[in-house]
Scaffold this motif. Structure first.
Motif, PDB file in Angstrom:
ATOM      1  N   THR A  48       0.820  -1.210   0.000  1.00  0.00           N
ATOM      2  CA  THR A  48       0.000   0.000   0.000  1.00  0.00           C
ATOM      3  C   THR A  48       0.855   1.261   0.000  1.00  0.00           C
ATOM      4  N   TYR A  49       1.823   1.322   0.902  1.00  0.00           N
ATOM      5  CA  TYR A  49       2.732   2.472   0.952  1.00  0.00           C
ATOM      6  C   TYR A  49       4.117   2.113   0.415  1.00  0.00           C
ATOM      7  N   ASN A  50       4.200   0.916  -0.186  1.00  0.00           N
ATOM      8  CA  ASN A  50       5.499   0.420  -0.643  1.00  0.00           C
ATOM      9  C   ASN A  50       6.505   0.454   0.497  1.00  0.00           C
ATOM     10  N   SER A  51       6.034  -0.024   1.675  1.00  0.00           N
ATOM     11  CA  SER A  51       6.862   0.075   2.876  1.00  0.00           C
ATOM     12  C   SER A  51       6.469  -1.004   3.871  1.00  0.00           C
ATOM     13  N   ALA A  52       7.416  -1.862   4.219  1.00  0.00           N
ATOM     14  CA  ALA A  52       7.166  -2.843   5.271  1.00  0.00           C
ATOM     15  C   ALA A  52       7.012  -2.157   6.620  1.00  0.00           C
ATOM     16  N   ARG A  53       7.695  -1.027   6.807  1.00  0.00           N
ATOM     17  CA  ARG A  53       7.574  -0.280   8.062  1.00  0.00           C
ATOM     18  C   ARG A  53       6.166   0.254   8.252  1.00  0.00           C
ATOM     19  N   ALA A  54       5.544   0.681   7.170  1.00  0.00           N
ATOM     20  CA  ALA A  54       4.167   1.177   7.258  1.00  0.00           C
ATOM     21  C   ALA A  54       3.226   0.069   7.714  1.00  0.00           C
ATOM     22  N   ALA A  55       3.365  -1.100   7.126  1.00  0.00           N
ATOM     23  CA  ALA A  55       2.517  -2.228   7.523  1.00  0.00           C
ATOM     24  C   ALA A  55       2.723  -2.575   8.995  1.00  0.00           C
ATOM     25  N   TYR A 109       3.749  -0.537  11.307  1.00  0.00           N
ATOM     26  CA  TYR A 109       3.185   0.557  12.097  1.00  0.00           C
ATOM     27  C   TYR A 109       1.688   0.360  12.327  1.00  0.00           C
ATOM     28  N   PHE A 110       0.937   0.033  11.292  1.00  0.00           N
ATOM     29  CA  PHE A 110      -0.502  -0.128  11.445  1.00  0.00           C
ATOM     30  C   PHE A 110      -0.842  -1.348  12.302  1.00  0.00           C
ATOM     31  N   ARG A 111      -0.041  -2.390  12.197  1.00  0.00           N
ATOM     32  CA  ARG A 111      -0.236  -3.539  13.094  1.00  0.00           C
ATOM     33  C   ARG A 111       0.030  -3.140  14.550  1.00  0.00           C
ATOM     34  N   PRO A 166      -3.426  12.376  14.399  1.00  0.00           N
ATOM     35  CA  PRO A 166      -2.273  12.919  13.669  1.00  0.00           C
ATOM     36  C   PRO A 166      -2.721  13.527  12.349  1.00  0.00           C
ATOM     37  N   ALA A 167      -1.966  14.497  11.853  1.00  0.00           N
ATOM     38  CA  ALA A 167      -2.295  15.090  10.558  1.00  0.00           C
ATOM     39  C   ALA A 167      -2.319  14.010   9.482  1.00  0.00           C
ATOM     40  N   VAL A 168      -1.352  13.105   9.546  1.00  0.00           N
ATOM     41  CA  VAL A 168      -1.341  11.920   8.693  1.00  0.00           C
ATOM     42  C   VAL A 168      -0.949  10.728   9.557  1.00  0.00           C
ATOM     43  N   PHE A 169      -1.508   9.581   9.233  1.00  0.00           N
ATOM     44  CA  PHE A 169      -1.155   8.380   9.986  1.00  0.00           C
ATOM     45  C   PHE A 169       0.189   7.823   9.533  1.00  0.00           C
ATOM     46  N   TRP A 170       0.457   7.930   8.236  1.00  0.00           N
ATOM     47  CA  TRP A 170       1.748   7.488   7.718  1.00  0.00           C
ATOM     48  C   TRP A 170       2.184   8.403   6.591  1.00  0.00           C
ATOM     49  N   PRO A 171       3.478   8.834   6.563  1.00  0.00           N
ATOM     50  CA  PRO A 171       4.531   8.485   7.526  1.00  0.00           C
ATOM     51  C   PRO A 171       4.254   9.093   8.903  1.00  0.00           C
ATOM     52  N   ALA A 172       4.540   8.316   9.917  1.00  0.00           N
ATOM     53  CA  ALA A 172       4.222   8.701  11.287  1.00  0.00           C
ATOM     54  C   ALA A 172       5.300   9.601  11.869  1.00  0.00           C
ATOM     55  N   ASN A 173       4.857  10.587  12.666  1.00  0.00           N
ATOM     56  CA  ASN A 173       5.797  11.470  13.350  1.00  0.00           C
ATOM     57  C   ASN A 173       6.164  10.962  14.742  1.00  0.00           C
ATOM     58  N   THR A 174       5.452   9.945  15.204  1.00  0.00           N
ATOM     59  CA  THR A 174       5.711   9.366  16.517  1.00  0.00           C
ATOM     60  C   THR A 174       5.377   7.876  16.456  1.00  0.00           C
ATOM     61  N   ASP A 175       5.606   7.159  17.547  1.00  0.00           N
ATOM     62  CA  ASP A 175       5.346   5.730  17.489  1.00  0.00           C
ATOM     63  C   ASP A 175       3.853   5.441  17.653  1.00  0.00           C
TER      64      ASP A 175
END
Length: 211
Positions: A107-114, A116-118, A168-177
């Motif tokens: 979705t975001y071409n990012s394993a970190r994004a996935a 994060y949502f988990r 948050p203004a946006v959920f991803w990329p996240a500014n915090t954990d």
């Protein structure tokens, strides 16, 4: 030129929906008689699912669906503050159940994004917080340009049982954990403030209309 025409058509349709809603709400048309259009148009099968379904509908059908099935708080917030958008492939109004994809690295071409949502869901589950979970939810944004990065920017109207959260203004990329985001979320309230700030909203619903 074709893409520009699609965007113009979508924007014009959204303005027509807003005018119709203002007239109908003024006449107290947002009555508690629910689910009439949703069940008729989708054969009663428009429940939350990982399976996708997109059905083109007319603009009058879209307005009818919003009036009879849309979440009243969402509608009021839109009327007060402006539209909430998603980027979609279609330029015309649709009744839709989009596949859940926030757990997918694609979705975001990012394993970190996935991840994060988990992690966000895990933090919410741990404290049994109310509201949506990313595993069965979608993101929308009160910014047409941001939505247009994902397709044609279309106003989104959740139908049936709906819950939403924002912070948050946006959920991803996240500014915090994810744990901090989970603590800061506002659930099923203040959506007009989110819209005025141009932020993202995480929402879960049975189906949605995109215009």
């Amino acid at each position: 030129m074709a893409r520009a025409h699609d965007k113009s058509t979508s924007a014009a349709s959204a303005r027509l929906v807003m005018r119709a809603l203002l007239l109908l709400v003024g006449a107290q048309a947002l009555a508690p008689s629910r689910r009439k259009f949703l069940v008729a148009a989708a054969g009663g099968a428009a429940s939350a699912s990982t399976d996708g379904m997109v059905q083109q509908i007319t603009l009058p059908e879209a307005v009818k669906a919003i009036i009879t099935d849309a979440n009243p708080d969402w509608v009021r917030a839109v009327i007060q503050a402006g539209f909430v958008y998603r980027g979609v492939a279609e330029a015309r109004p649709t009744l839709r159940r989009d596949p859940y994809d926030l757990y997918s690295p694609a979705t975001y071409n990012s394993a970190r994004a996935a991840t994060y949502f988990r992690s966000l869901d895990a933090a919410l589950d741990k404290v049994k917080a109310p509201g949506p979970r990313a595993r069965k939810a979608h993101l929308a944004v009160a910014n047409a340009e941001a939505a247009a990065q994902w397709g044609t920017a279309a106003s989104i109207w959740p139908l049936g049982a709906t819950t939403y959260a924002w912070g948050p203004a946006v959920f991803w990329p996240a500014n915090t954990d994810a744990k901090n985001v989970a603590k800061s979320l506002r659930v099923d309230e203040g959506l007009a403030d989110c819209i005025r700030n141009g932020g993202e909203v995480l929402y879960a619903c049975e189906a949605a209309v995109a215009v």
